[in-house]
Enzyme design. Structure first.
Site, PDB file in Angstrom:
ATOM      1  N   TYR A   1       0.835  -1.206   0.000  1.00 31.17           N
ATOM      2  CA  TYR A   1       0.000   0.000   0.000  1.00 31.17           C
ATOM      3  C   TYR A   1       0.862   1.245   0.000  1.00 31.17           C
ATOM      4  O   TYR A   1       2.085   1.179   0.200  1.00 31.17           O
ATOM      5  CB  TYR A   1      -0.954  -0.011   1.197  1.00 31.17           C
ATOM      6  CG  TYR A   1      -0.322   0.299   2.540  1.00 31.17           C
ATOM      7  CD1 TYR A   1       0.519  -0.613   3.174  1.00 31.17           C
ATOM      8  CD2 TYR A   1      -0.557   1.510   3.176  1.00 31.17           C
ATOM      9  CE1 TYR A   1       1.084  -0.323   4.395  1.00 31.17           C
ATOM     10  CE2 TYR A   1       0.006   1.807   4.406  1.00 31.17           C
ATOM     11  CZ  TYR A   1       0.824   0.882   5.009  1.00 31.17           C
ATOM     12  OH  TYR A   1       1.398   1.166   6.216  1.00 31.17           O
TER      13      TYR A   1
ATOM     14  N   LEU B   1      10.972   1.305   7.455  1.00 33.01           N
ATOM     15  CA  LEU B   1      10.436   1.702   6.159  1.00 33.01           C
ATOM     16  C   LEU B   1      11.082   3.033   5.767  1.00 33.01           C
ATOM     17  O   LEU B   1      11.187   3.936   6.600  1.00 33.01           O
ATOM     18  CB  LEU B   1       8.921   1.887   6.252  1.00 33.01           C
ATOM     19  CG  LEU B   1       8.271   2.338   4.944  1.00 33.01           C
ATOM     20  CD1 LEU B   1       8.182   1.170   3.970  1.00 33.01           C
ATOM     21  CD2 LEU B   1       6.889   2.922   5.182  1.00 33.01           C
TER      22      LEU B   1
ATOM     23  N   GLU C   1      11.499   2.504  14.559  1.00 37.49           N
ATOM     24  CA  GLU C   1      10.589   3.513  14.001  1.00 37.49           C
ATOM     25  C   GLU C   1       9.264   3.401  14.749  1.00 37.49           C
ATOM     26  O   GLU C   1       9.105   2.557  15.635  1.00 37.49           O
ATOM     27  CB  GLU C   1      10.382   3.281  12.497  1.00 37.49           C
ATOM     28  CG  GLU C   1       9.758   1.937  12.179  1.00 37.49           C
ATOM     29  CD  GLU C   1       9.596   1.681  10.681  1.00 37.49           C
ATOM     30  OE1 GLU C   1       9.451   2.631   9.903  1.00 37.49           O
ATOM     31  OE2 GLU C   1       9.600   0.489  10.313  1.00 37.49           O
TER      32      GLU C   1
ATOM     33  N   LYS D   1       6.577  -1.887   1.973  1.00 33.82           N
ATOM     34  CA  LYS D   1       5.347  -1.304   2.548  1.00 33.82           C
ATOM     35  C   LYS D   1       4.193  -2.290   2.331  1.00 33.82           C
ATOM     36  O   LYS D   1       3.300  -2.089   1.504  1.00 33.82           O
ATOM     37  CB  LYS D   1       5.058   0.069   1.950  1.00 33.82           C
ATOM     38  CG  LYS D   1       4.118   0.886   2.826  1.00 33.82           C
ATOM     39  CD  LYS D   1       4.170   2.350   2.497  1.00 33.82           C
ATOM     40  CE  LYS D   1       3.073   3.159   3.163  1.00 33.82           C
ATOM     41  NZ  LYS D   1       3.161   3.244   4.619  1.00 33.82           N
TER      42      LYS D   1
HETATM   43  N1  PLP Z   1       7.210   3.673   9.066  1.00 35.77           N
HETATM   44  C1  PLP Z   1       6.063   2.978   9.081  1.00 35.77           C
HETATM   45  C2  PLP Z   1       6.028   1.637   9.741  1.00 35.77           C
HETATM   46  C3  PLP Z   1       4.917   3.494   8.468  1.00 35.77           C
HETATM   47  O1  PLP Z   1       3.767   2.781   8.470  1.00 35.77           O
HETATM   48  C4  PLP Z   1       4.962   4.775   7.873  1.00 35.77           C
HETATM   49  C5  PLP Z   1       3.790   5.362   7.232  1.00 35.77           C
HETATM   50  O2  PLP Z   1       2.708   4.829   7.250  1.00 35.77           O
HETATM   51  C6  PLP Z   1       6.174   5.474   7.902  1.00 35.77           C
HETATM   52  C7  PLP Z   1       7.290   4.894   8.496  1.00 35.77           C
HETATM   53  C8  PLP Z   1       6.299   6.836   7.283  1.00 35.77           C
HETATM   54  O3  PLP Z   1       6.300   6.757   5.876  1.00 35.77           O
HETATM   55  P1  PLP Z   1       5.810   7.968   4.977  1.00 35.77           P
HETATM   56  O4  PLP Z   1       6.625   9.148   5.379  1.00 35.77           O
HETATM   57  O5  PLP Z   1       6.076   7.529   3.599  1.00 35.77           O
HETATM   58  O6  PLP Z   1       4.351   8.166   5.282  1.00 35.77           O
END
Ligand code: PLP
Length: 285
Positions: free
Chosen positions: A33, A207, A182, A149
């Site tokens: 996603y 991520l 994270e 993701k």
């Molecule tokens: N880490 C995780 C586990 C996430 O689910 C998300 C966003 O949903 C992020 C980091 C941040 O990613 P982004 O800046 O692309 O929204």
């Protein structure tokens, strides 16, 4: 106004939008996603989100379901039909529908595509950012490919629920060495007493957030010193500032971790300035 979802080629009222019971997303969380911010009706950083989507699909050997430009049209049309001004657009692609079997379905099985979009409370988010949020920490019990993701998010769901039950907004995952990886749906950052901005390197332990990537440019433009390395919870307790990043929250100051105030317990100047400048560096389509 009823919300509209795009499902496999059709725009439908959400109450009529359904997927097959043997969709592999439903059966195995076999899919990926993306979530993009929508600001003033425009999708932010679409190009980067679609590039990360391509990578997630490649890693899982799921076919990109249509030309990226066509997918961009679907994203924008879903935003338009839902009259989203400030909010998010959500895109999910699964390996498609097939008789339940763990192994991949026959070649040629069409991936399933779902897109939804909704407004968020922009003024409420600004107010939250002005106050800062609290986080708790939980053990990181996820699989090793969190760089993908994937829609397999059960540990993230449980972590977020633990946070909610403790009356806070986010949970930060801690690895077996006591270091922050994270958040359950965000990347984690601190600012040291010496003013260095620290975040974990985007290796396989986190991520690679799109907000994180854009923020690296903002940090450079502001002349701040960045260190991409893990930091411990103890280091975070002693930090001058902490904050998190995600497409829906941009830069969100963290003012308490496990009940302990960070810095003076209020949003810091670094996080506030990064939040202020973020959209000057982001792409708006
Ligand atoms: N880490 C995780 C586990 C996430 O689910 C998300 C966003 O949903 C992020 C980091 C941040 O990613 P982004 O800046 O692309 O929204």
């Amino acid at each position: 106004m009823s919300r509209i979802a795009y499902v496999n080629g059709r725009y439908l009222p959400c109450c009529e939008a359904t997927v097959h019971v043997e969709d592999r997303g439903y059966q195995f969380s076999d899919g990926v996603y993306e979530v993009c911010e929508v600001r003033e009706g425009r999708i932010i950083d679409e190009r980067r989100h679609l590039a990360r989507l391509q990578r997630s699909l490649d890693e899982l050997r799921i076919r990109f379901p249509m030309a990226p430009a066509a997918l961009g049209v679907v994203l924008r049309e879903t935003v338009r039909r839902n009259r989203v001004r400030d909010g998010i657009v959500y895109l999910q692609i699964t390996r498609g529908v097939a008789r339940r079997d763990f192994a991949f379905p026959p070649p040629g099985t069409a991936p399933s595509v779902v897109v939804t979009a909704r407004n968020l409370d922009a003024a409420g988010n600004e107010k939250t950012a002005a106050e800062g949020i609290a986080v708790i920490t939980v053990p990181d019990n996820r699989w090793e490919r969190v760089d993908i993701k994937s829609i397999s998010l059960l540990p993230n769901v449980l972590a977020k629920q633990a946070a909610r039950e403790q009356g806070v907004k986010e949970a930060w995952f801690i690895d077996s060495d006591g270091r922050v990886t994270e958040g359950s749906s965000s990347n984690a950052w601190i600012v040291t007493m010496g003013g260095k901005v620290i975040t974990r390197a985007a290796d396989k332990g986190i991520l690679r957030g799109i907000t994180r990537s854009v923020l690296l440019e903002v940090i450079e433009a502001q002349g701040l010193t960045l260190e991409e390395r893990p930091f411990t919870v103890a280091e975070a307790y002693g930090a001058r500032e902490a904050f998190l990043t995600s497409a829906s929250q941009i830069v969100m100051p963290v003012v308490r971790i496990n009940g302990r105030p960070i810095g003076n317990g209020a949003p810091g100047t670094v996080a506030t300035a990064l939040r202020r400048d973020y959209h000057r560096h982001a792409e708006s389509a």
